[in-house]
Motif scaffolding. Structure first.
Motif, PDB file in Angstrom:
ATOM      1  N   CYS A  69       0.822  -1.208   0.000  1.00  0.00           N
ATOM      2  CA  CYS A  69       0.000   0.000   0.000  1.00  0.00           C
ATOM      3  C   CYS A  69       0.861   1.266   0.000  1.00  0.00           C
ATOM      4  O   CYS A  69       0.516   2.256  -0.644  1.00  0.00           O
ATOM      5  N   CYS A  70       1.990   1.216   0.704  1.00  0.00           N
ATOM      6  CA  CYS A  70       2.866   2.387   0.796  1.00  0.00           C
ATOM      7  C   CYS A  70       3.868   2.448  -0.350  1.00  0.00           C
ATOM      8  O   CYS A  70       4.460   3.501  -0.599  1.00  0.00           O
ATOM      9  N   ASP A 101      -6.242  -3.104   5.324  1.00  0.00           N
ATOM     10  CA  ASP A 101      -6.775  -2.039   4.477  1.00  0.00           C
ATOM     11  C   ASP A 101      -6.252  -2.179   3.046  1.00  0.00           C
ATOM     12  O   ASP A 101      -6.093  -1.197   2.340  1.00  0.00           O
ATOM     13  N   THR A 105      -6.314   0.223  -0.631  1.00  0.00           N
ATOM     14  CA  THR A 105      -5.012   0.797  -0.971  1.00  0.00           C
ATOM     15  C   THR A 105      -4.234   0.021  -2.036  1.00  0.00           C
ATOM     16  O   THR A 105      -3.234   0.519  -2.541  1.00  0.00           O
ATOM     17  N   TYR A 224      -6.456   4.448  11.635  1.00  0.00           N
ATOM     18  CA  TYR A 224      -5.042   4.292  11.316  1.00  0.00           C
ATOM     19  C   TYR A 224      -4.134   4.500  12.525  1.00  0.00           C
ATOM     20  O   TYR A 224      -2.987   4.031  12.533  1.00  0.00           O
ATOM     21  N   PRO A 360      -0.383   5.173   2.844  1.00  0.00           N
ATOM     22  CA  PRO A 360      -0.654   4.609   1.512  1.00  0.00           C
ATOM     23  C   PRO A 360      -0.427   5.611   0.378  1.00  0.00           C
ATOM     24  O   PRO A 360      -0.682   6.810   0.532  1.00  0.00           O
ATOM     25  N   HIS A 362      -2.131   5.463  -2.425  1.00  0.00           N
ATOM     26  CA  HIS A 362      -3.515   5.758  -2.811  1.00  0.00           C
ATOM     27  C   HIS A 362      -4.437   5.145  -1.771  1.00  0.00           C
ATOM     28  O   HIS A 362      -4.107   4.139  -1.155  1.00  0.00           O
ATOM     29  N   ARG A 363      -5.590   5.747  -1.592  1.00  0.00           N
ATOM     30  CA  ARG A 363      -6.643   5.098  -0.815  1.00  0.00           C
ATOM     31  C   ARG A 363      -7.982   5.506  -1.401  1.00  0.00           C
ATOM     32  O   ARG A 363      -8.383   6.685  -1.324  1.00  0.00           O
TER      33      ARG A 363
END
Length: 368
Positions: A69-70, A101, A105, A224, A360, A362-363
């Motif tokens: 995600c990151c 999540d 993401t 988060y 992230p 994107h989310r």
């Protein structure tokens, strides 16, 4: 429409059995004549999973330094590199076991940014019985705080399919209890019982993954702050060392000795193991041992059945303790095991830390 790559991500908590499951899936698809790429993921380099899957002859890329995600762009770049010679038919992705999540993401960004290139298959999440049973029953003494337990529950909440894995290690009563708990707490989510090790229930998994439909749409309502604090409770260590002796020794016994002595050390320190893996590699031989909790039996998950005079070891440890203390314990055990063989020990690289707050790339809060 042009050829779409099937994207299959298999999630689950540390030690749930993701790597073994992906290895079995990869073999299934390659036996069908499909071109398969595998992407592993870790907070640091020197990942046992990557080396293990590559040693099985698979085409594997690794995203290191942060979760999918990151490092979403790195994920897509890695998939592109896997397809540099031949476009994959299937991409199997294994996210970090402390991440959640992932629908919002990872899956949704692929759907919304790369819709023409990928076909999203059901998102399966493996249930880890050793910690999951205690966490779902809200028992004290699961080995993790409520914040770390929060991650495991959120992983299951966003799944299209929940796999109760390691049924070969459980009694029928325990399997029924877990199934009941999962059905009660995650109503409407299909549940399968599997053993990635023996292959029990595997046909049902493959059948489910081949379904047509709109999958990867469960966007979490997630805090988060709790997520980040829960992940940061884990000490993370990746270490690579070279062991050399004048006389031959059993590689498999060394792998089990390292795991067993670390388990004893963690128990004595009163810290819980989330997952511990050791791989030994030398001139085409390899073996893997692992431990998924303080109460579990150390396992030789892949036997080398060989004796060697030298070997490269990679240790991945995810333990609920301070990273410096984790490093000290791992180094002490490795030195003890080498000493018992009258072997020399050379440390190549060691990284230990607590994961940082996930941010992230994107989310997407609204599913496509």
């Amino acid at each position: 429409m042009s050829h779409q790559i099937k994207f299959i991500m298999v999630g689950g908590f540390l030690g749930a059995g993701k790597t073994t499951t992906l290895g079995r899936l990869a073999k299934h698809y390659t036996n069908q004549g499909l071109n398969v790429g595998v992407v592993t993921n870790d907070q640091a380099a020197d990942l046992v999973d990557t080396n293990s899957l590559r040693s099985q002859g698979l085409n594997v890329g690794e995203v290191a330094g942060a979760c999918f995600c990151c490092h979403f762009n790195s994920l897509m770049d890695t998939i592109g590199e896997l397809g540099s010679q031949q476009r994959p038919d299937v991409i199997l992705a294994e996210p970090v076991g402390s991440c959640t999540d992932l629908v919002a993401t990872v899956i949704q960004p692929i759907k919304q940014l790369y819709d023409a290139d990928f076909k999203i298959q059901p998102y399966a999440v493996l249930m880890k019985p050793s910690h999951g049973l205690k966490i779902l029953k809200n028992e004290q003494g699961s080995g993790f705080s409520p914040k770390a337990a929060y991650i495991l529950k959120k992983q299951l909440e966003e799944a299209d399919l929940i796999l109760i894995n390691r049924i070969d290690e459980l009694s029928e009563e325990a399997v029924e209890e877990l199934t009941t708990l999962v059905n009660e707490q995650f109503p409407g989510t299909p549940v399968l019982r599997t053993s990635a090790l023996t292959g029990a229930g595997f046909e049902g998994l493959v059948e489910f993954l081949e379904q047509e439909g709109d999958f990867g749409g469960k966007i979490l309502d997630i805090d988060y702050d709790i997520y980040a604090e829960g992940e940061a409770e884990l000490g993370w260590l990746n270490s690579s060392v070279h062991v050399s002796a004048e006389t031959e020794f059993s590689l498999d016994q060394l792998l089990l000795d390292v795991i067993s002595q670390l388990q004893t050390s963690f128990r004595e320190q009163g810290v819980e193991t989330a997952h511990l893996k050791v791989i030994g590699l030398w001139e085409g031989f390899f073996g893997v041992s692992n431990l998924v909790s303080n109460d579990s039996e150390p396992k030789l998950s892949l036997a080398s059945d060989c004796t060697v005079k030298e070997v490269d070891l990679i240790v991945n440890a995810r333990v609920a303790c301070d990273p410096d203390a984790l490093t000290e314990q791992v180094m002490k055990v490795l030195e003890q095991c080498a000493g018992a063989l009258n072997a020399k020990l050379e440390f190549n690289q060691t990284q230990s830390f607590r994961p940082g707050r996930p941010v992230p790339t994107h989310r997407y809060a609204t599913p496509k």
